[in-house]
Write an enzyme that holds these catalytic residues in place. Structure first.
Site, PDB file in Angstrom:
ATOM      1  CE1 TYR A 184      -9.972  -4.941   4.959  1.00 51.77           C
ATOM      2  CE2 TYR A 184      -9.452  -5.855   2.808  1.00 51.77           C
ATOM      3  CZ  TYR A 184      -9.885  -6.022   4.104  1.00 51.77           C
ATOM      4  OH  TYR A 184     -10.237  -7.263   4.552  1.00 51.77           O
ATOM      5  CG  ASP A 205      -2.137  -0.978   0.920  1.00 48.26           C
ATOM      6  OD1 ASP A 205      -2.358  -1.340  -0.247  1.00 48.26           O
ATOM      7  OD2 ASP A 205      -2.802  -1.387   1.887  1.00 48.26           O
TER       8      ASP A 205
END
Length: 742
Positions: A450, A362
């Site tokens: 998410y 990420d």
């Protein structure tokens, strides 16, 4: 006489030293503060004035350009920062780290610069990575402009297959009204260094589209800076692979393939929405319990400098990675120089090409910039102190993220400590208790589907907790029968794919000074003759300490036995009882490795081999990952394994603990519409281990003690107002403590 004078002056000297240390800590906090919008603008203007760089707008439609991708604070070297923090000397000049994409040249590349001094920059220097590893152009994070051109590719795809999409799903891409398709792109983008090939998955563009895949995926090669040369290399439709769109169309028209027909879309189906449905046994249409501050706020915030109870620290939110704290002290004594989020990954399994390719790293999506607005009463209590954040990423000017960080005090609803001292005669000798209040600093990262909630929690007894809670939408792909080996069916045609989350932290500990050592403590059984009954034996546990002298010996592999206590201590400083002053790391995690050692993408996340690795501090080993790892994990510019390869001595040194936590997530029906936070929070605690002479929360005046007077009536001793406040209760504290038959 002299002794009396010394004893008289000593507390004054201690007080002055403590006051001076606080002043220096507050003075030094700005060294760690994120760049201001004004600083960002001056750095941009300075670099634009350097004609040799040839910079143009990041939002210009061509990829064949030189532009700024990212701008963030460049941290000062630790020795320079400590001179300001510990001796009150001048702070080092502030600098910016700037990532520039050079697409308008024969061999495109990415180059990083250190620009300073701020606020009036006049020079820039190359920033290099360990081993002078080059940054390939293909490894750069994806930009808004590149997404714009990918959308153009998908519109061309749609012009050929919209008939198939309409008949198969009832939705189309591009030329649509209210029944439109959108897409999610998968990373890493290829199978080896130098590639930029992305699997793209189509989804219904409805609320919660992440869990509406439609069974159509395409592989796009978008390596060339000329987007007109991008091509579609593979197609996946309803479980079948095709080498081209034309092959799919031809076989579809001939009826030689298995056609897809989704159920008619139901606009009333609330599947992926937050709209309430179902029932509960008690009322939920009124407000639940809330936090209040009956006598006002008990923490202080001055810019990025925070004080609470015995704690003080500085914070920042790094655009590329997220929340960090610096110069963490308790009662003026430093415990850690830096505790910072480094990386978050989610590695998936599945049956579709998008699912089996999904390995999200990420920082490559600049997860620090994904810290969107926090809502009062849900994301943070209404009483929280909210802070705006500013980032400069894939933009031409600073972007303000309103209320993106919050700081608040809360009660945990559990005592920090308590004891009921029974007199075994229907009463008690005394009752003592202390409320467990904590300070929380929080931000979030919403990296597409998410949502990560990042917390640092500070307890009054010298304990700090680092915690991440996962929520948001699951990453879902189209259901196939074989897919049940890799997840759970959560809708007619939707599979929730299994995945493992791993989070990596840097914990630069300075326990009572920079010179620290590390040991692990476990238990083993001992068997010896009972000294008061020689005919019997005693079997009990004894502490088994292992001193770790080198970096390799302090790198603990997943799958191996992990010691119970991880103890960092100062071998030169002791507490009142002669013990080495120390802190230990305690895990709240059930992480495991995500790939075999050395397997392709695993080379980019070598930190994930270790729940804990301990290294000597180096200013050349600032981070364990980079924004480039996502799109080139095979040959990363930052390789954590390099940090421990030289196997340096770690006895009585400046140590850094690198901590990995995480969890396995096999999605289930209760993850619809969103994964919930209970059970999906992991992290670690920093706990004092003989650092203090006694529990430092004894300094809290929130303690309550109850004893019985001569008449047997409860006598309350407290140091806070008797009545909490009308928002909580207008009745004074009362405690009886007796018990008996009825």
């Amino acid at each position: 006489m002299w002794l009396s004078l010394i004893l008289l002056l000593f507390p004054l000297a201690v007080s002055n030293a403590s006051s001076r240390a606080r002043e220096w800590a507050q003075h030094g906090a700005m060294m760690f503060a994120d760049l201001t919008p004004q600083e960002m603008n001056t750095v941009r203007d300075y670099l634009y004035s350097c004609k040799e760089l040839g910079l143009t707008s990041a939002r210009g439609k061509s990829l064949k350009k030189n532009s700024i991708l990212l701008m963030e604070l460049h941290l000062p070297r630790k020795p320079e920062a400590l001179r300001a923090l510990d001796r009150g000397l001048a702070k080092p000049a502030r600098q910016a780290r700037v990532v520039v994409q050079f697409g308008n040249q024969a061999a495109p590349n990415v180059t990083e610069y250190i620009v300073g001094p701020l606020p009036f920059p006049n020079n820039h220097q190359l920033k290099t990575f360990k081993g002078n590893r080059p940054i390939t152009f293909e490894s750069r994070p994806i930009s808004v402009v590149e997404y714009l051109h990918l959308n153009g590719v998908l519109e061309k795809v749609a012009s050929k297959v919209n008939k198939i999409l309409q008949e198969s799903t009832g939705f189309t891409y591009g030329n649509c009204t209210n029944r439109c398709l959108t897409f999610s792109d998968i990373a890493p983008r290829g199978l080896e260094p130098g590639e930029r090939r992305t699997w793209i998955m189509l989804q219904k563009f409805v609320e919660g589209y992440f869990i509406h895949p439609v069974g159509f995926e395409v592989l796009v090669n978008h390596k060339d800076v000329d987007h007109e040369k991008w091509t579609v290399e593979k197609v996946w439709y309803n479980g079948q692979y095709f080498d081209s769109l034309e092959e799919l169309v031809e076989k579809y028209e001939k009826g030689t393939i298995k056609k897809l027909k989704l159920p008619e879309h139901d606009e009333e189906d609330l599947f992926s929405t937050y709209i309430p449905r179902g029932h509960m046994n008690t009322r939920t249409n009124i407000h639940g319990a809330k936090l209040v501050e009956p006598q006002g706020r008990r923490f202080q915030v001055d810019g990025n400098f925070v004080e609470y109870a015995g704690w003080s620290f500085a914070y920042r939110v790094r655009s590329s990675a997220g929340l960090q704290i610096f110069d963490l002290r308790f009662n003026g004594e430093r415990i850690a120089y830096e505790i910072s989020l480094q990386e978050a990954i989610a590695f998936y399994s599945g049956d579709t090409p998008a699912a089996m390719q999904t390995k999200y790293i990420d920082a490559g999506w600049s997860m620090g910039t994904s810290d969107y607005e926090l809502s009062p009463g849900i994301d943070c209590p209404e009483i929280a102190h909210f802070v705006d954040l500013y980032h400069y990423y894939d933009t031409d000017k600073p972007v303000r993220y309103r209320n993106a960080l919050c700081i608040f005090e809360m009660t945990t609803g559990l005592p920090l400590r308590r004891h009921f001292n029974n007199n075994f005669q229907g009463g008690f000798n005394f009752y003592g208790g202390l409320e467990n209040h904590v300070l929380v600093i929080r931000t979030t990262s919403t990296v597409y589907n998410y949502d990560y909630i990042w917390d640092f929690v500070f307890y009054q007894n010298g304990v700090m907790e680092s915690r991440v809670s996962a929520t948001g939408y699951i990453h879902a792909t189209f259901f196939t029968e074989n897919g049940l080996n890799y997840g759970t069916r959560v809708y007619n045609y939707v599979l929730g794919n299994l995945h493992t989350h791993l989070i990596h932290y840097k914990v630069d500990l300075d326990i009572a000074g920079r010179d620290n050592s590390f040991e692990s403590i476990d238990l083993k059984y001992v068997n010896f003759t009972n000294p008061w009954s020689p005919g019997h034996s005693v079997v009990q546990s004894i502490m088994h300490r292992t001193q770790h002298e080198t970096e390799r010996s302090a790198a603990f592999r997943f799958g191996k036995k992990f010691p119970k206590y991880m103890h960092f201590y100062n071998p030169n400083q002791t507490n009142k009882w002669g013990h080495k002053k120390g802190y230990r790391i305690q895990y709240n995690s059930h992480a495991n490795s995500v790939l075999p050692r050395g397997w392709r993408e695993e080379n980019g996340i070598t930190w994930s081999r270790y729940p804990l690795a301990v290294t000597r501090h180096k200013d050349t080993e600032l981070t364990s990952s980079s924004i480039y790892t996502q799109n080139d994990p095979w040959d990363p510019v930052v390789s954590f394994e390099d940090y421990i390869r030289n196997n340096e001595n770690i006895v009585n040194q400046d140590l850094v603990a690198w901590v990995t936590v995480g969890f396995l997530h096999i999605p289930h029906s209760e993850d619809i519409p969103n994964t919930a936070t209970p059970g999906n929070a992991v992290g670690f605690f920093l706990r004092p281990f003989n650092f203090f002479d006694e529990d430092p929360s004894l300094a809290s005046r929130s303690t309550v003690i109850v004893r019985q007077d001569e008449k047997g009536q409860p006598k309350v001793q407290r140091w806070t107002p008797e009545v909490v406040g009308h928002c909580v209760s207008d009745k004074p504290f009362f405690y009886n403590g007796t018990y008996g038959g009825v």
